[in-house]
Design a protein around this motif. Structure first.
Motif, PDB file in Angstrom:
ATOM      1  N   PRO A   1       0.846  -1.193   0.000  1.00  0.00           N
ATOM      2  CA  PRO A   1       0.000   0.000   0.000  1.00  0.00           C
ATOM      3  C   PRO A   1       0.886   1.250   0.000  1.00  0.00           C
ATOM      4  O   PRO A   1       2.015   1.230   0.475  1.00  0.00           O
ATOM      5  N   LEU A   2       0.365   2.318  -0.547  1.00  0.00           N
ATOM      6  CA  LEU A   2       1.109   3.576  -0.551  1.00  0.00           C
ATOM      7  C   LEU A   2       1.230   4.123   0.863  1.00  0.00           C
ATOM      8  O   LEU A   2       0.359   3.919   1.700  1.00  0.00           O
ATOM      9  N   ASP A   3       2.301   4.821   1.114  1.00  0.00           N
ATOM     10  CA  ASP A   3       2.559   5.448   2.416  1.00  0.00           C
ATOM     11  C   ASP A   3       1.944   6.852   2.381  1.00  0.00           C
ATOM     12  O   ASP A   3       2.644   7.851   2.265  1.00  0.00           O
ATOM     13  N   HIS A   4       0.621   6.916   2.484  1.00  0.00           N
ATOM     14  CA  HIS A   4      -0.104   8.184   2.337  1.00  0.00           C
ATOM     15  C   HIS A   4       0.301   9.229   3.376  1.00  0.00           C
ATOM     16  O   HIS A   4       0.279  10.425   3.095  1.00  0.00           O
ATOM     17  N   PHE A   5       0.651   8.798   4.579  1.00  0.00           N
ATOM     18  CA  PHE A   5       0.975   9.743   5.643  1.00  0.00           C
ATOM     19  C   PHE A   5       2.473  10.006   5.761  1.00  0.00           C
ATOM     20  O   PHE A   5       2.902  10.736   6.658  1.00  0.00           O
ATOM     21  N   GLY A   6       3.270   9.414   4.903  1.00  0.00           N
ATOM     22  CA  GLY A   6       4.708   9.656   4.892  1.00  0.00           C
ATOM     23  C   GLY A   6       5.432   9.147   6.124  1.00  0.00           C
ATOM     24  O   GLY A   6       6.474   9.673   6.491  1.00  0.00           O
TER      25      GLY A   6
ATOM     26  N   LEU B   1      12.091  -1.486   5.316  1.00  0.00           N
ATOM     27  CA  LEU B   1      11.099  -2.557   5.428  1.00  0.00           C
ATOM     28  C   LEU B   1      10.600  -2.705   6.864  1.00  0.00           C
ATOM     29  O   LEU B   1       9.410  -2.949   7.087  1.00  0.00           O
ATOM     30  N   GLU B   2      11.473  -2.527   7.845  1.00  0.00           N
ATOM     31  CA  GLU B   2      11.044  -2.571   9.248  1.00  0.00           C
ATOM     32  C   GLU B   2      10.032  -1.461   9.529  1.00  0.00           C
ATOM     33  O   GLU B   2       9.046  -1.677  10.242  1.00  0.00           O
ATOM     34  N   CYS B   3      10.258  -0.281   8.980  1.00  0.00           N
ATOM     35  CA  CYS B   3       9.318   0.824   9.160  1.00  0.00           C
ATOM     36  C   CYS B   3       7.968   0.477   8.540  1.00  0.00           C
ATOM     37  O   CYS B   3       6.926   0.677   9.149  1.00  0.00           O
ATOM     38  N   ARG B   4       7.983  -0.081   7.333  1.00  0.00           N
ATOM     39  CA  ARG B   4       6.725  -0.449   6.659  1.00  0.00           C
ATOM     40  C   ARG B   4       5.959  -1.490   7.466  1.00  0.00           C
ATOM     41  O   ARG B   4       4.740  -1.411   7.575  1.00  0.00           O
TER      42      ARG B   4
ATOM     43  N   GLN C   1       2.245  -1.113   9.474  1.00  0.00           N
ATOM     44  CA  GLN C   1       1.298  -2.004   8.805  1.00  0.00           C
ATOM     45  C   GLN C   1       1.091  -1.643   7.339  1.00  0.00           C
ATOM     46  O   GLN C   1      -0.008  -1.734   6.807  1.00  0.00           O
ATOM     47  N   LEU C   2       2.173  -1.222   6.690  1.00  0.00           N
ATOM     48  CA  LEU C   2       2.129  -0.951   5.260  1.00  0.00           C
ATOM     49  C   LEU C   2       2.549  -2.186   4.467  1.00  0.00           C
ATOM     50  O   LEU C   2       2.533  -2.183   3.242  1.00  0.00           O
ATOM     51  N   MET C   3       2.930  -3.215   5.188  1.00  0.00           N
ATOM     52  CA  MET C   3       3.191  -4.522   4.597  1.00  0.00           C
ATOM     53  C   MET C   3       3.036  -5.554   5.706  1.00  0.00           C
ATOM     54  O   MET C   3       3.076  -5.212   6.892  1.00  0.00           O
ATOM     55  N   ALA C   4       2.842  -6.792   5.315  1.00  0.00           N
ATOM     56  CA  ALA C   4       2.684  -7.863   6.297  1.00  0.00           C
ATOM     57  C   ALA C   4       3.990  -8.063   7.056  1.00  0.00           C
ATOM     58  O   ALA C   4       5.072  -7.928   6.489  1.00  0.00           O
ATOM     59  N   LYS C   5       3.859  -8.367   8.342  1.00  0.00           N
ATOM     60  CA  LYS C   5       5.057  -8.647   9.144  1.00  0.00           C
ATOM     61  C   LYS C   5       5.664  -9.956   8.671  1.00  0.00           C
ATOM     62  O   LYS C   5       4.971 -10.949   8.506  1.00  0.00           O
TER      63      LYS C   5
END
Length: 95
Positions: A23-28, A59-62, A66-70
């Protein structure tokens, strides 16, 4: 006519995105990590093997937001950058 009446009763079941789609990181929330990673790539002629630490941080930030599955970092190819659990470190130092 019966199909038109049943149309409203069907429920929609959302499906998780396929592995590799984000998903896009809409909130930066991870923008600074992305910028650091991209800067590293530009400075090293896009040789991603030289920017693995920045990639791991991104990737840890994402995963954190929850911008990607753990996923375990070992499964993402960062086994050499992950610190072993404290119990394992203690066992290795005793030998």
């Amino acid at each position: 006519m019966s199909t038109a009446m049943n149309f409203g009763s069907k429920s929609f079941q959302p499906k998780a995105p396929d592995k590799g789609s984000f998903p896009l990181d809409h909130f930066g929330e991870c923008k600074s990590f992305k910028e650091t990673f991209m800067k590293c790539l530009r400075e090293r002629s896009f040789d991603n093997s030289k920017c693995r630490l920045q990639s791991k941080d991104y990737l840890e930030c994402r995963m954190k937001y929850q911008l990607m599955a753990k996923e375990p970092l070992e499964k993402l190819g960062f086994k050499d950058l992950v610190e072993p659990p404290p119990a394992q470190v203690n066992k290795e130092s005793q030998n």
